[in-house]
Design a protein around this motif. Sequence first.
Motif, PDB file in Angstrom:
ATOM      1  N   ILE A 151     -25.260  10.772  41.177  1.00 60.44           N
ATOM      2  CA  ILE A 151     -23.871  10.946  41.638  1.00 60.44           C
ATOM      3  C   ILE A 151     -23.854  11.830  42.881  1.00 60.44           C
ATOM      4  O   ILE A 151     -23.206  11.500  43.892  1.00 60.44           O
ATOM      5  N   LEU A 152     -24.568  12.947  42.832  1.00 58.95           N
ATOM      6  CA  LEU A 152     -24.586  13.861  43.980  1.00 58.95           C
ATOM      7  C   LEU A 152     -25.218  13.206  45.207  1.00 58.95           C
ATOM      8  O   LEU A 152     -24.714  13.361  46.333  1.00 58.95           O
ATOM      9  N   ARG A 153     -26.292  12.454  44.999  1.00 55.74           N
ATOM     10  CA  ARG A 153     -26.942  11.756  46.116  1.00 55.74           C
ATOM     11  C   ARG A 153     -25.975  10.745  46.722  1.00 55.74           C
ATOM     12  O   ARG A 153     -25.841  10.653  47.960  1.00 55.74           O
ATOM     13  N   GLY A 154     -25.311   9.972  45.870  1.00 56.35           N
ATOM     14  CA  GLY A 154     -24.343   8.993  46.368  1.00 56.35           C
ATOM     15  C   GLY A 154     -23.195   9.648  47.119  1.00 56.35           C
ATOM     16  O   GLY A 154     -22.752   9.139  48.148  1.00 56.35           O
ATOM     17  N   LEU A 155     -22.726  10.792  46.633  1.00 55.77           N
ATOM     18  CA  LEU A 155     -21.663  11.509  47.344  1.00 55.77           C
ATOM     19  C   LEU A 155     -22.147  11.971  48.713  1.00 55.77           C
ATOM     20  O   LEU A 155     -21.433  11.856  49.704  1.00 55.77           O
TER      21      LEU A 155
ATOM     22  N   MET B 119     -19.903   5.309  47.471  1.00 54.16           N
ATOM     23  CA  MET B 119     -19.154   5.397  46.220  1.00 54.16           C
ATOM     24  C   MET B 119     -19.580   4.337  45.199  1.00 54.16           C
ATOM     25  O   MET B 119     -19.410   4.541  44.003  1.00 54.16           O
ATOM     26  N   ILE B 120     -20.146   3.246  45.654  1.00 52.69           N
ATOM     27  CA  ILE B 120     -20.671   2.251  44.719  1.00 52.69           C
ATOM     28  C   ILE B 120     -21.846   2.849  43.947  1.00 52.69           C
ATOM     29  O   ILE B 120     -21.939   2.729  42.721  1.00 52.69           O
ATOM     30  N   ALA B 121     -22.735   3.521  44.665  1.00 60.29           N
ATOM     31  CA  ALA B 121     -23.876   4.180  44.008  1.00 60.29           C
ATOM     32  C   ALA B 121     -23.388   5.300  43.073  1.00 60.29           C
ATOM     33  O   ALA B 121     -23.956   5.501  41.994  1.00 60.29           O
ATOM     34  N   VAL B 122     -22.344   6.006  43.472  1.00 59.12           N
ATOM     35  CA  VAL B 122     -21.784   7.074  42.634  1.00 59.12           C
ATOM     36  C   VAL B 122     -21.265   6.475  41.328  1.00 59.12           C
ATOM     37  O   VAL B 122     -21.555   6.983  40.235  1.00 59.12           O
ATOM     38  N   ALA B 123     -20.519   5.385  41.420  1.00 57.56           N
ATOM     39  CA  ALA B 123     -19.978   4.732  40.225  1.00 57.56           C
ATOM     40  C   ALA B 123     -21.092   4.210  39.327  1.00 57.56           C
ATOM     41  O   ALA B 123     -21.023   4.338  38.099  1.00 57.56           O
TER      42      ALA B 123
END
Length: 153
Positions: free
Chosen positions: A61-65, A70-74
Motif C-alpha cells: 500500500i505504501l509503495r503504491g501510494l 491507486m490500482i496497486a494500492v487497492a
Amino acid sequence: MNVGKIALALWVVTVGAFAFYFVRGHTSISTDQRRAIQLSVEEKDFVLAEMRSLLSSVNGILRGLHEHDMIAVAEAAKSAGMGMAVDASPLLMVKLPLEFKIMGMGLHEDFDKLSVDIKTGLNRDQVIHRLSELTSKCVSCHQIYRLSSDRTD
C-alpha cells in the motif's frame, strides 16, 4: 438415570467446555505481562506467517501510494482481506482468545473495505489516514498478546 439423560449431560459439558475455550483461548500471562497464546510450533509459525503477509500488504500500500498507483494500492489492500483468513484450522481457532479473533477478522474486513473504497475514489491522504487506523489495531493487539510455543528459538 437413563442413557439419554447421561448422553445429554455429556453433550452439555462438551459444548460448554468448547464454548469456554473458544472465548478464553489457550492463554497464560507472560513475563512481560501480556497474554501469551499457547500454540504448537506449527500453529505459531502459521500465525506469524499471516502477520508477515499483513505487513507485506501494508508495504505494498505504501509503495503504491508513493508511486501514485491507486490500482496497486487497492490490490495490496485486497491481499490482506478476508481471502487471507480462510486457511486457519479449527483447532487453532479454538486456541485463540475471542478478542484476538475479533480483532484479526475485523482487520481483514477493514482491508477489504479499504480496497473497495480506494476503487470508489479515496484520495492518498484518506488512504494514509485509514492505514494509520488499521495499523493502530496491529499495535494494540501486539501490546496485549504474544505467541508462545515450546520451541526455544
